[in-house]
Design a protein around this motif. Structure first.
Motif, PDB file in Angstrom:
ATOM      1  N   ARG A  26       7.643   0.673 -10.704  1.00  0.00           N
ATOM      2  CA  ARG A  26       7.740  -0.775 -10.548  1.00  0.00           C
ATOM      3  C   ARG A  26       6.691  -1.327  -9.605  1.00  0.00           C
ATOM      4  O   ARG A  26       6.117  -2.401  -9.858  1.00  0.00           O
ATOM      5  CB  ARG A  26       9.146  -1.129 -10.035  1.00  0.00           C
ATOM      6  N   TYR A  27       6.432  -0.605  -8.519  1.00  0.00           N
ATOM      7  CA  TYR A  27       5.544  -1.143  -7.482  1.00  0.00           C
ATOM      8  C   TYR A  27       4.212  -0.393  -7.362  1.00  0.00           C
ATOM      9  O   TYR A  27       3.386  -0.749  -6.520  1.00  0.00           O
ATOM     10  CB  TYR A  27       6.257  -1.100  -6.123  1.00  0.00           C
ATOM     11  N   GLU A  28       4.035   0.639  -8.207  1.00  0.00           N
ATOM     12  CA  GLU A  28       2.808   1.446  -8.173  1.00  0.00           C
ATOM     13  C   GLU A  28       2.522   1.947  -6.748  1.00  0.00           C
ATOM     14  O   GLU A  28       1.413   1.827  -6.226  1.00  0.00           O
ATOM     15  CB  GLU A  28       1.618   0.639  -8.710  1.00  0.00           C
ATOM     16  N   LEU A  29       3.558   2.510  -6.136  1.00  0.00           N
ATOM     17  CA  LEU A  29       3.452   2.971  -4.750  1.00  0.00           C
ATOM     18  C   LEU A  29       2.540   4.177  -4.610  1.00  0.00           C
ATOM     19  O   LEU A  29       1.787   4.294  -3.650  1.00  0.00           O
ATOM     20  CB  LEU A  29       4.845   3.341  -4.212  1.00  0.00           C
ATOM     21  N   PHE A  30       2.653   5.115  -5.553  1.00  0.00           N
ATOM     22  CA  PHE A  30       1.909   6.369  -5.440  1.00  0.00           C
ATOM     23  C   PHE A  30       1.032   6.581  -6.663  1.00  0.00           C
ATOM     24  O   PHE A  30       1.251   5.969  -7.718  1.00  0.00           O
ATOM     25  CB  PHE A  30       2.869   7.569  -5.333  1.00  0.00           C
ATOM     26  N   SER A  31       0.095   7.477  -6.498  1.00  0.00           N
ATOM     27  CA  SER A  31      -0.705   7.951  -7.627  1.00  0.00           C
ATOM     28  C   SER A  31      -0.661   9.482  -7.586  1.00  0.00           C
ATOM     29  O   SER A  31      -1.647  10.131  -7.209  1.00  0.00           O
ATOM     30  CB  SER A  31      -2.150   7.455  -7.527  1.00  0.00           C
ATOM     31  N   PRO A  32       0.493  10.044  -7.935  1.00  0.00           N
ATOM     32  CA  PRO A  32       0.641  11.488  -7.808  1.00  0.00           C
ATOM     33  C   PRO A  32      -0.337  12.238  -8.706  1.00  0.00           C
ATOM     34  O   PRO A  32      -0.677  11.790  -9.799  1.00  0.00           O
ATOM     35  CB  PRO A  32       2.091  11.743  -8.230  1.00  0.00           C
ATOM     36  N   GLN A  33      -0.787  13.387  -8.199  1.00  0.00           N
ATOM     37  CA  GLN A  33      -1.633  14.250  -9.008  1.00  0.00           C
ATOM     38  C   GLN A  33      -0.738  15.178  -9.820  1.00  0.00           C
ATOM     39  O   GLN A  33       0.474  15.208  -9.638  1.00  0.00           O
ATOM     40  CB  GLN A  33      -2.568  15.047  -8.095  1.00  0.00           C
ATOM     41  N   ARG A  34      -1.355  15.926 -10.720  1.00  0.00           N
ATOM     42  CA  ARG A  34      -0.581  16.810 -11.582  1.00  0.00           C
ATOM     43  C   ARG A  34      -1.162  18.216 -11.572  1.00  0.00           C
ATOM     44  O   ARG A  34      -2.372  18.398 -11.447  1.00  0.00           O
ATOM     45  CB  ARG A  34      -0.531  16.275 -13.019  1.00  0.00           C
ATOM     46  N   THR A  35      -0.262  19.185 -11.683  1.00  0.00           N
ATOM     47  CA  THR A  35      -0.703  20.572 -11.771  1.00  0.00           C
ATOM     48  C   THR A  35      -1.226  20.840 -13.182  1.00  0.00           C
ATOM     49  O   THR A  35      -1.143  19.980 -14.070  1.00  0.00           O
ATOM     50  CB  THR A  35       0.464  21.528 -11.476  1.00  0.00           C
ATOM     51  N   ALA A  36      -1.716  22.047 -13.379  1.00  0.00           N
ATOM     52  CA  ALA A  36      -2.220  22.433 -14.698  1.00  0.00           C
ATOM     53  C   ALA A  36      -1.113  22.410 -15.750  1.00  0.00           C
ATOM     54  O   ALA A  36      -1.373  22.242 -16.938  1.00  0.00           O
ATOM     55  CB  ALA A  36      -2.841  23.827 -14.632  1.00  0.00           C
ATOM     56  N   THR A  37       0.149  22.545 -15.288  1.00  0.00           N
ATOM     57  CA  THR A  37       1.287  22.502 -16.212  1.00  0.00           C
ATOM     58  C   THR A  37       1.936  21.114 -16.258  1.00  0.00           C
ATOM     59  O   THR A  37       3.070  20.961 -16.688  1.00  0.00           O
ATOM     60  CB  THR A  37       2.344  23.545 -15.802  1.00  0.00           C
TER      61      THR A  37
END
Length: 296
Positions: A26-37
């Protein structure tokens, strides 16, 4: 940089993972990264942000207002709350952020403030111990950098040693020998037990990490203590725990032995008559107060 799962954020902030995901969308608080999986993970900055949000939200500020704050305003509001330190959760969050930043001055300042306000024993029981328990879980899941864990352990260890040195030794009190099994290095719990025992009027001899039972047995026969205390967190190996407990009961049969730690708490262990389990520090406090009262 440390990495955290959404469950880690929930565990440290007290905000449910489901709520964090909603806020993220809703608020675009984070931009989490992702693992290879394709599994999401979060950074130190994400953890600090969710801790700040949790602190403000706990003090009645709505999430919609919090997310509209510029970064510098949000941090200023959190600092105001931190200065007041009105709740244990505020203090635990502040300790967590000091850990993330490896800020020794801030960490020590918070510890000192807690000690002045509550006294050392209550500060350890109500703030430091719950904080260390949380950090311990993160360390076991490889979420925090080992350097952060060692940084915190070293500072808490210093405080415990100073507090114990300041506790008057009761030479006529019941004698406790405190030791850790061979291969066991996690001594903070045992150091705290040593402080509690001394402060309650017991006489203690602290042997610390990785003590062979044969060497301990020699000292035991020389000193004739009434009690032994040990903690099994990572050693011995799980399949060897029952055998180790049995040895404690046999080798030290003329005194009362108490064990604690992750290897025994909640496990199906059979205890000899002279070996007992301590589930938590409150059990130790109650035990010592009863023993010292009988002696007095």
């Amino acid at each position: 940089m440390s990495v955290y799962s959404i469950k880690d954020l929930e565990h440290l902030s007290g905000i449910k993972a489901h709520t964090i995901r909603i806020w993220e969308q809703r608020y675009e608080l984070f931009s989490p990264q992702r693992t290879a999986t394709n599994i999401r993970f979060y950074s130190d900055e994400d953890l600090k942000l969710i801790l700040n949000i949790a602190s403000l939200k706990d003090h009645g500020i709505k999430i919609s207002k919090i997310v509209a704050m510029p970064q510098e305003v949000l941090e200023e509001e959190v600092k105001k709350i931190a200065l007041e330190r009105r709740s244990h959760q505020d203090q635990i969050s502040a300790l967590t952020m000091a850990m993330i930043d490896l800020d020794e001055e801030q960490f020590s300042s918070i510890l000192d403030d807690c000690t002045k306000l509550l006294g050392f024993e209550k500060a350890m029981m109500e703030i430091i111990y719950p904080f260390m328990r949380r950090i311990g879980i993160l360390w076991l899941t490889n979420s925090i950098n080992p350097a952060q864990e060692h940084f915190i352990s070293h500072l808490v260890r210093q405080k415990l040693i100073v507090a114990t040195d300041n506790a008057e030794i009761n030479q006529s009190g019941p004698m406790f020998l405190l030791f850790l099994p061979e291969g066991e290095l996690h001594e903070l719990g045992l150091l705290f037990a040593n402080f509690l025992l001394r402060s309650k009027g017991a006489k203690t001899i602290f042997f610390g990490q990785t003590v062979p039972l044969d060497a301990l047995e020699e000292v035991y026969h020389k000193l004739n203590p009434e009690f032994l205390i040990t903690s099994l967190t990572t050693a011995p190996e799980t399949k060897e725990v029952q055998k180790y407990i049995n040895k404690l009961g046999t080798k030290f049969k003329n005194c009362q032995v108490y064990v604690t730690g992750r290897k025994v708490i909640g496990q199906e262990i059979e205890y000899p008559k002279n070996v007992g389990l301590l589930n938590q520090f409150e059990d130790l406090i109650q035990l010592v107060e009863q023993i010292v009262q009988k002696v007095d």
